[in-house]
Design an enzyme around this catalytic site. Sequence first.
Site, short mmCIF file in Angstrom:
data_model
loop_
_atom_site.label_atom_id
_atom_site.label_comp_id
_atom_site.label_asym_id
_atom_site.label_seq_id
_atom_site.Cartn_x
_atom_site.Cartn_y
_atom_site.Cartn_z
CB SER A 96 -0.92 0.05 1.26
OG SER A 96 -0.13 0.24 2.44
CE LYS A 97 0.49 8.62 -1.33
NZ LYS A 97 1.18 8.88 -0.09
NE ARG A 98 -2.21 3.11 6.29
CZ ARG A 98 -2.27 1.80 6.59
NH1 ARG A 98 -1.68 1.38 7.48
NH2 ARG A 98 -3.41 1.31 6.35
CG ASP A 158 3.55 7.31 2.08
OD1 ASP A 158 4.32 7.34 0.80
OD2 ASP A 158 2.45 7.81 2.17
#
Length: 506
Positions: free
Chosen positions: A257-259, A262
Site C-alpha cells: 500500500s501507499k502507507r 511512505d
Amino acid sequence: MNVRVRFAPSPTGALHIGGVRTALYNFLLARQTGGTMILRIEDTDQNRYVPGAEEYILQSLAWAGIKIDEGVGPGGPHAPYRQSERKAIYQKHARELVDLGHAYYAFDTEADLEAMRQRTPNAQYDSTTRLQMKNSLSLPKEEVQKLLTSEPYVIRLKIPSNEEIHLNDLIRGEVKVHSSQLDDKVLMKSDGMPTYHLANVVDDFLMQISHVIRGEEWLPSAPHHVLLYRFFGWSNVMPRFAHLPLLLKPDGNGKLSKRDADRMGFPIFPLTWTDPRTGETSKGFRESGYLPEAMINFLALLGWNPGTTQEIFSLNELIQSFSLERVGKAGAKFDIQKAQWFNQQYLRALSPEILSGYLLDSLKKEGFACTPDRALKIVAALKDRVTYPQDFWEQGRLFFAAPDAFDSSAVGKKWTSDAVKVLHEYEQKVKSAPALSANDAKLMLEEICAAMGIKPGQVLAALRISLTGGMSGPDLMQTIEILGGMETALRIQTALKQLAVPTSNV
Ligand code: GLU
C-alpha cells in the site's frame, strides 16, 4: 487468434506502480503476438473522478515506454475510448438485456434497500429477495410503465438462481462460483450512467478484446463477465482471463500500500503526483532517479518468471520470453532493494557521456563549472558506487567543495602522529605536481612512507579524512588525480591546521 488486449484504468487518482505492471503484461503479450494494445479510460463513476488523473496515466505509460496502439490518445476504430463518452451504447445494451429477460428495472429507494437489509441480515438483492422488492419482476406491468416515466430507476442484472459459473483463468486455472454468491448488480444507474459491470463487459466485446489481463482484485467480477457474454449471445468470443498475483509489501505478507511505501521511504507512483483533493505530493519513481528500463525489468519479474536464472532483460528480450503461463498465483513481494539493484545495473550500462551529462546538469544547477573531461573522470570514479543519476552529484560534490567538517569518530581512530608526519611531507610533494596521475600519487605516498618506515596502510585513512572529511568515497588515488596536486595539498594543509596533533605515538 488476433490478440487484442486492453489496459482499462479508472481515473480515480495516481496510477499505482501495480497498475504499471498490469499495463506492462498486456503490452508484452500484444507485442509478442503482433497484437494490439488498447487504452480505455473507465470513468463512469463520477464520484470518484479525479481531475488530472487521466493525463497522469498517459504520461506514466509514456515514461515507462508502454506504447498504446489504440484508444485514448491515438484513437482508433472503436472511438470514443473514454467510457463517459459512450453512454448511449451502454443504454442500448442495458435495454436489450431487459428485453432478453436477463435484466430488469428496479425502483427501490435507499430506504427500501435499507429495510431489506434490516429484515434479513446479510441479505443481498438476488433471486431470494428480488420478488419482495420494487421492480419490473415484482410489480404489475402497468405500474412499471407508470414508474418508468415518473420515478428514478436502475437496471439490474438478473443472476440465475442456481447455477455454477465456470471460468478458465490462464493463471488460476479453473475457477467456479455458485450464482447464489452473486447479487443482482446494478448495470445502469438512475443518472443514466452505466456501472463498471456493464461498461467494462460491453466494451470488451465491442472492442474485440481477446485477453483480459488485470489485477487479482477484479476476479470477483469475472463471473458477471461470463454471464453477460452469455446473455448477450457472445460466448463464442469470450476473452481469456488472466488475473495477476497481488503485489505484497517488502516486509510481510500484506498487500503493498501507499502507507507501506511512505513508511519505508520509497515511491509507489511512477511519477510525482499532487493529489488535487488533499494537496499532498508524493514523489514518483521517475523523480527519485529510477530509470524506466530498470523499472520495466523489475516489474516484469514481479509475478512472471522466465524459468531460468536470467535477471537482466531488455524490453525486446521480455517481449520474446514473456508468457502468461509462467505467471504465478502467489503474491509477489515488492522488494525495493531489488528495484535499486536493477537501477544500478542499468545506470552502469549507460555510456560515459550520458552519465557525465547527469553530473554536468547537476553542476549547472548548483553553479559549478566543470570541463567535460573532468566530468568523465569523476563519473568513472563513481560509477560503481551509484544507484541513481543524482548520486553523481551527491557523491561527486567532494570534487567541487572542500570538506566543511571532519568526522570526529574517524579522526579519533585514524588521525595518528605517524599519519600526520607523512601528510606533512606528502603535502609538500603533491603541491609541486599539479597534474599527477593516480599512480604517481600512490608512488609518492609509498616513497615517503618507506623513507619513514611507516606502512602506507596506516596513513590512507587520515589522507582520506583530509580530502573528504570522512572515511567513505571513491578510490583514494583516483580522487587525488581528479582533485589535482594543488587542491590535494590545500586540503591536507587545512586538515593539518584544524585537527589537533595527536599526542599518542609521538
Ligand atoms: N476500471 C478497472 C480498473 O480501474 C478495470 C478492471 C479491468 O481491467 O477489468 O482497474
